[in-house]
Design an enzyme around this catalytic site. Sequence first.
Site, PDB file in Angstrom:
ATOM      1  N   ARG A 118       0.822  -1.214   0.000  1.00 27.39           N
ATOM      2  CA  ARG A 118       0.000   0.000   0.000  1.00 27.39           C
ATOM      3  C   ARG A 118       0.852   1.258   0.000  1.00 27.39           C
ATOM      4  O   ARG A 118       0.362   2.343  -0.272  1.00 27.39           O
ATOM      5  CB  ARG A 118      -0.934  -0.030   1.207  1.00 27.39           C
ATOM      6  N   TYR A 126      -2.407  -2.621  -4.849  1.00 28.00           N
ATOM      7  CA  TYR A 126      -2.696  -3.971  -5.296  1.00 28.00           C
ATOM      8  C   TYR A 126      -3.374  -3.958  -6.665  1.00 28.00           C
ATOM      9  O   TYR A 126      -3.172  -4.864  -7.476  1.00 28.00           O
ATOM     10  CB  TYR A 126      -3.577  -4.686  -4.269  1.00 28.00           C
ATOM     11  N   HIS A 179      -7.442 -12.272   3.464  1.00 30.18           N
ATOM     12  CA  HIS A 179      -7.162 -13.258   2.422  1.00 30.18           C
ATOM     13  C   HIS A 179      -8.325 -13.477   1.468  1.00 30.18           C
ATOM     14  O   HIS A 179      -8.128 -13.557   0.250  1.00 30.18           O
ATOM     15  CB  HIS A 179      -6.763 -14.597   3.057  1.00 30.18           C
ATOM     16  N   LYS A 234      -1.265 -19.387   4.809  1.00 29.61           N
ATOM     17  CA  LYS A 234      -2.136 -19.893   5.866  1.00 29.61           C
ATOM     18  C   LYS A 234      -2.274 -18.797   6.937  1.00 29.61           C
ATOM     19  O   LYS A 234      -1.434 -17.898   7.033  1.00 29.61           O
ATOM     20  CB  LYS A 234      -1.571 -21.199   6.442  1.00 29.61           C
ATOM     21  N   ASP A 256      -2.760 -18.935  13.545  1.00 30.73           N
ATOM     22  CA  ASP A 256      -1.377 -18.671  13.154  1.00 30.73           C
ATOM     23  C   ASP A 256      -0.433 -19.834  13.442  1.00 30.73           C
ATOM     24  O   ASP A 256       0.365 -20.219  12.589  1.00 30.73           O
ATOM     25  CB  ASP A 256      -0.851 -17.415  13.843  1.00 30.73           C
TER      26      ASP A 256
END
Length: 347
Positions: A57, A78, A99, A117, A196
């Site tokens: 960004r 993006y 995500h 993940k 996480d």
Amino acid sequence: MSRLNGRRAQAEAEHLKVNVAILGAGRIAHSMASTLVAMAGDPRYRDLVAPYAVAARDGGRAAEFAARYGFPVSYGSYEELLADPLVDLVYIATPHSLHAEQGVMCLEAGKNVLVEKSFTANAAQARELLDAARRTGLLCTEAIWTRYMPSRAMIDDIVASGVIGEVKAVNANLCYPVSGKARMTDPALAGGALLDVGVYPLNFIDMVLGPRPIAGIDATMVPYETGVDAHDSITIRYEDGTMAAAQASMLVSSDRGGYVWGTEGYIVCRNINNVEGIDVFDADHKLAAHHDVPAQLTGYEYQVADAANAILDGLTECAAMPHADTLRIMELMDSIRGQWGLSYPFE
């Protein structure tokens, strides 16, 4: 010539490579960048993938990132990245909560995706992203590196050999003191130990046992002051009598062990997050065999290579982490959070 065979034939004939772009410039993005650079210099991968672009960004941050790793292109948004026709595969390296939205955006822009993940923050988001993959016919796969590593097949082969008899229980843990990282404790970013670090012991269990009906789940956690889970303990009871236990924490360190217990012996895996060695013991606790894992570049190369080959073969998923497995793990984690009464602000 079919689309499946056509792209690979073209790639082999013209030595085309899969151009990989990274969306995000945080810590895990640096790990992936190092991997891509190493792959570009390795004879096993240099004709398969090319480190191409990064987007953040902040345009200055993206430019610095690109210069550091020798990426030819950087973007300060993006949207600019997704407008680049030379981007073949986007590695999504942002927090879990982003995500699904970003993955759908990439797919709808015609870009294949490798999603870090945890795949998404919950199963509903996972279904949304997988629906987009089916709709667009593009590759969408979860970047949980342990699913793609050679150690997985090694463990499978040991179990299949029957040397430890019938597997009756699996235990796995992964704990790191990482509560000092802001995203780990932020509910708005789907922070906490489960998504996480807990995702790794749950995947270890799933890789060993595979899909089988679950009779019950007993899960408990200690919350962090922000409300996310800080320390987790999970027991899974299967209908066939098999049991599994997983522990995860962002407060402490653990041995990171993976244990597969059978009727005639057991397997000990050192570090389920990146298996360093596998020991097989008999029922008398005597070492029966030791297995070293192959040397690797960083460990991330296997998922990148699988994704690139899947793209060239016209596939929408990778065999090492098919959509069904990703969704099953997301549903399992939803069920666990349901026991805790833990939801994120955006849910």
